[in-house]
Motif scaffolding. Structure first.
Motif, PDB file in Angstrom:
ATOM      1  N   SER A   6       0.830  -1.216   0.000  1.00  0.00           N
ATOM      2  CA  SER A   6       0.000   0.000   0.000  1.00  0.00           C
ATOM      3  C   SER A   6       0.859   1.260   0.000  1.00  0.00           C
ATOM      4  O   SER A   6       0.458   2.306  -0.506  1.00  0.00           O
ATOM      5  N   SER A   7       2.076   1.148   0.535  1.00  0.00           N
ATOM      6  CA  SER A   7       2.987   2.297   0.570  1.00  0.00           C
ATOM      7  C   SER A   7       3.462   2.714  -0.828  1.00  0.00           C
ATOM      8  O   SER A   7       3.995   3.807  -1.005  1.00  0.00           O
ATOM      9  N   GLU A   8       3.240   1.843  -1.825  1.00  0.00           N
ATOM     10  CA  GLU A   8       3.691   2.130  -3.193  1.00  0.00           C
ATOM     11  C   GLU A   8       2.580   2.671  -4.087  1.00  0.00           C
ATOM     12  O   GLU A   8       2.821   3.028  -5.242  1.00  0.00           O
ATOM     13  N   SER A  21      -4.839   3.430   5.490  1.00  0.00           N
ATOM     14  CA  SER A  21      -3.753   3.531   4.503  1.00  0.00           C
ATOM     15  C   SER A  21      -4.059   4.594   3.454  1.00  0.00           C
ATOM     16  O   SER A  21      -3.162   5.317   3.015  1.00  0.00           O
ATOM     17  N   TYR A  55      -1.135   7.441   3.463  1.00  0.00           N
ATOM     18  CA  TYR A  55      -0.275   7.530   2.267  1.00  0.00           C
ATOM     19  C   TYR A  55      -0.728   8.639   1.299  1.00  0.00           C
ATOM     20  O   TYR A  55      -0.285   8.684   0.155  1.00  0.00           O
TER      21      TYR A  55
END
Length: 328
Positions: free
Chosen positions: A187-189, A208, A212
């Motif tokens: 999810s960070s990408e 998220s 993010y």
């Protein structure tokens, strides 16, 4: 006389060691920061147990500082770790039945999730855990939604031809069935993938989406509301042998603390969804809502894709699925 004194000293030493045995420190590991709701759930349990003054301390190791995120279930089951807050589907490799705790369309909303936690289905899941020397202290589900770079996503037809990121294998199977191309990533990408045109859509948790800053990259957001597809079971677990070794007073304190933490978890989970929608709206993003009709379409698609694959891959899969679907 000397013999009597020696016996007395031994008796005192035995009492002292019994008291020491009753005092315990438990190690609790999780992957999140201290600002995350899952850490707060763990902290409530630790604080309440400390306040009960029963010679029991819970030491929390956040941010995967003790064990890596996906490597906590095995040490927990072996007694190398006492407690963890864990998305149970992370252990789906060891116990395929756990994959049912991250399955599209199985949970409609948070109140439905709460009923599922008290159901025969969850009883079966807990029986499987018991075989691994693991037990549940705090039940909890967190929800998620969809975001589209150029358009809204509420029904299966909205995914046709889109390049999307899905949260979990079962969601990838279902979204592929809706005609999407799947790009697997953390999810960070998502942010960078949206920014560079790699992704047209994404599916992840409410928290998220906010943490993010996905609202900077999308035109439309479909949060978890009266209906949502993405619910992930993320309980606070404990090694059962460790629990059984506690005194009755320590067990009672732990159960009372867990009850308080579970009520908090449910309310905070609902709040996170509402707050995420507000953050996106404030950023000028259109907010869409999934209808009951949309939800039924997704579930019908899941029956042909994710559910079918789960039943084929899992011992007693059909029985477990039927039990989960029977909870109204």
């Amino acid at each position: 006389m000397k013999h009597f004194l020696t016996a007395s000293v031994a008796a005192v030493a035995l009492c002292a060691s019994a008291e020491t045995a009753a005092a315990a420190e438990l190690r609790l590991s999780h992957q999140w920061s201290t600002g995350d709701v899952r850490h707060k759930v763990a902290q409530i349990v630790a604080d309440e147990v400390a306040a009960a003054d029963v010679d029991l301390e819970i030491k929390i190791f956040p941010s995967a500082s003790l064990f890596k995120a996906r490597e906590q279930y095995t040490p927990l089951s072996r007694g190398q770790l006492d407690m963890t807050v864990l998305p149970l589907s992370y252990a789906g490799g060891q116990q395929p039945a756990y994959n049912l705790t991250l399955m599209p369309g199985l949970v409609k909303n948070h109140d439905h999730a709460a009923r599922l936690n008290e159901s025969e289905f969850m009883g079966e899941i807990e029986d499987i855990m018991a075989g691994d020397d693991v037990m549940v202290l705090v039940h909890g589900y967190l929800a998620g939604g969809f975001a589209g770079k150029d358009s809204c996503i509420t029904a299966p037809e909205d995914m046709q031809g889109k390049q999307t990121r899905a949260a979990g294998k079962a969601f990838e199977q279902m979204l592929a069935g809706a005609g999407a191309s799947i790009a697997s990533m953390a999810s960070s990408e998502i942010y960078n993938a949206m920014q560079t045109g790699v992704l047209d859509a994404a599916n992840t948790s409410s928290s998220s989406f906010v943490s993010y800053r996905i609202y900077e990259q999308v035109a439309c957001y479909t949060p978890a509301g009266d209906y949502a597809l993405w619910f992930m079971y993320q309980p606070l677990l404990m090694n059962k042998t460790t629990y059984d070794g506690l005194t009755d007073e320590q067990k009672a304190a732990l159960q009372a603390a867990s009850e308080k933490a579970q009520a908090f978890y449910l309310e905070e989970a609902k709040k996170e969804d509402a707050e995420s929608a507000q953050v996106f709206a404030d950023a000028g993003v259109e907010i869409a809502q999934m209808s009951a009709e949309d939800f039924d379409k997704w579930r019908a698609l899941a029956q042909e894709t994710s559910y079918k694959a789960f039943v084929e891959e899992t011992p007693d899969g059909q029985k477990l699925l039927d039990l989960a679907l029977s909870v109204e």
